[in-house]
Design a protein around this motif. Sequence first.
Motif, PDB file in Angstrom:
ATOM      1  N   UNK A 145       0.850  -1.191   0.000  1.00 20.51           N
ATOM      2  CA  UNK A 145       0.000   0.000   0.000  1.00 20.51           C
ATOM      3  C   UNK A 145       0.882   1.236   0.000  1.00 20.51           C
ATOM      4  N   UNK A 146       0.243   2.379  -0.183  1.00 18.60           N
ATOM      5  CA  UNK A 146       0.933   3.651  -0.106  1.00 18.60           C
ATOM      6  C   UNK A 146       0.164   4.602   0.780  1.00 18.60           C
ATOM      7  N   UNK A 147       0.713   5.791   0.962  1.00 17.56           N
ATOM      8  CA  UNK A 147       0.014   6.801   1.745  1.00 17.56           C
ATOM      9  C   UNK A 147      -1.254   7.229   1.003  1.00 17.56           C
ATOM     10  N   UNK A 148      -2.221   7.717   1.751  1.00 14.84           N
ATOM     11  CA  UNK A 148      -3.504   8.133   1.200  1.00 14.84           C
ATOM     12  C   UNK A 148      -3.639   9.647   1.359  1.00 14.84           C
ATOM     13  N   UNK A 161       6.633  11.383  -0.234  1.00 20.02           N
ATOM     14  CA  UNK A 161       6.102  10.237   0.486  1.00 20.02           C
ATOM     15  C   UNK A 161       7.238   9.241   0.655  1.00 20.02           C
ATOM     16  N   UNK A 162       7.174   8.434   1.675  1.00 20.21           N
ATOM     17  CA  UNK A 162       8.277   7.500   1.946  1.00 20.21           C
ATOM     18  C   UNK A 162       7.746   6.072   2.081  1.00 20.21           C
ATOM     19  N   UNK A 295      -4.368   0.982  -0.995  1.00 26.25           N
ATOM     20  CA  UNK A 295      -3.768   0.014  -1.907  1.00 26.25           C
ATOM     21  C   UNK A 295      -3.767   0.571  -3.332  1.00 26.25           C
ATOM     22  N   UNK A 296      -2.952   0.005  -4.231  1.00 26.18           N
ATOM     23  CA  UNK A 296      -2.889   0.509  -5.607  1.00 26.18           C
ATOM     24  C   UNK A 296      -4.241   0.452  -6.303  1.00 26.18           C
ATOM     25  N   UNK A 330      -0.798  -5.535   3.138  1.00 28.69           N
ATOM     26  CA  UNK A 330      -1.534  -4.270   3.123  1.00 28.69           C
ATOM     27  C   UNK A 330      -2.595  -4.195   2.047  1.00 28.69           C
ATOM     28  N   UNK A 331      -2.440  -4.930   0.942  1.00 30.08           N
ATOM     29  CA  UNK A 331      -3.405  -4.846  -0.150  1.00 30.08           C
ATOM     30  C   UNK A 331      -4.588  -5.776   0.050  1.00 30.08           C
TER      31      UNK A 331
END
Length: 452
Positions: A145-148, A161-162, A295-296, A330-331
């Motif tokens: 996942x990434x930040x939202x 973003x990290x 998630x993507x 996370x996805x």
Amino acid sequence: MEHTVDPSEHTDVQQTRRARRNRDSHAARIVVVGGGVAGLEVATALGKLGSDSIDSVTLVDSDSAHVWKPMLHTIAAGTRDLAQQQTTYLAQASDAHFAYQPGEMCGLDREAGEILLAPIYAPDGRELVAGRRLPYDKLVIAVGSGANDFGTSGVNEHCFMIDSRRKADAFNQEIRLRMVRCMASGEPLQVAIVGGGATGVELAAELVQLAESATAYGALGEAAKFRIVLIEAGPRLLPSFPEEISEATRVRLQALGVSVIVSGRVSCATEQGFELANGELVPASLRVWAAGVKAPEFLTRLGLQTTRSNQLLVNDAMQTSDPDIYALGDCASYTLPGQEAPLPPTAQVAHQQARYLIETLPHVLERPGAQTVGFAYRDFGALVSLAHYDAYGSLGKFGLFNGGVIRGRLAMLSHIMLYRSHQARLYGFWRGGLLWLIDLMNSRLRPSIRLD
């Protein structure tokens, strides 16, 4: 928005796929998409297994190396060396007997049993590798996942973003450039971080350590020129931790010189800093967005059931709405029986789901249709590390433990052991131990921060 699958279509897809597999081979081709905590552990373990029921194991990732995600904030701050902490996929594939394919999954042909990989381009725009198709019998999606940004204006244009190895390294390169300017011109360097969860809190502490070490090396002048602001939209930091830890963390960060803003909802990001909903401007020359989890987006276009955060819905066997496709980490979204909220997107959850699939998938392949025991999650608590200054942990409720809080050296050691355990799962006990020894030696012999 959730996507549903037509049951008749699902049956047709399964029959086509089963006929193809029976015609070609009895051994399964396993494709793992995503080389994070869950994906790399699954590919490594199944690659080493050498089972007659497994024809091949292939790992697909758009990056070339893996970094343990809870360590990305240290890479971003430069308090750990990226080259020492990363695991290159090609080397790991050779050691663990799986194949590595560079590329980014962009689609899925369930009827043909193939994933679609996007073309690979060079930085100058040249197409290096055309789009490809990769066949599978069992597919494991672990793309993380990434930040939202929650649709907040200006975040994509003005914030770092990290949430990946490349993004963490990009932020580190930028902050080192800003430190050179700060040293030469004497102008202040102010970093503002949005998100008071574990990532934001730990990054703030690592930046304090960076400033302290940079001053000692003469790379900053006076430490007062480096200012750090942490902004949290909720009423307290670390909302998933006990309130006792949240308050202790706030007090400790403020004692280290971090300005903490709670109940500070960001309305937009600009080149000057963050504008809060109350009209206040938080000035910052460097802006980091570390809030939320998403998630993507391509996962919503696969014809599988997803959540509003783009996560794939899975059952207690970690299967999506297609039983030949699994999702981990996370996805994936899985809610324990009797619970209202799904499991949190943490490395602990990803590892336990990976361990479950490592143990059950070979049995599924050897005895198709056999009943399997569902995934059972054990909450071991949570840890947060404030660089080398302090650490806090909440204990899970199991066995002799019934909650509680730890801090200081015990919490620091527990946090270290999580990473070393992950290394041992990838490299084996002895090699993982040697890597730990090398890290200890480097910490004594090399600069404490990245200075190149």
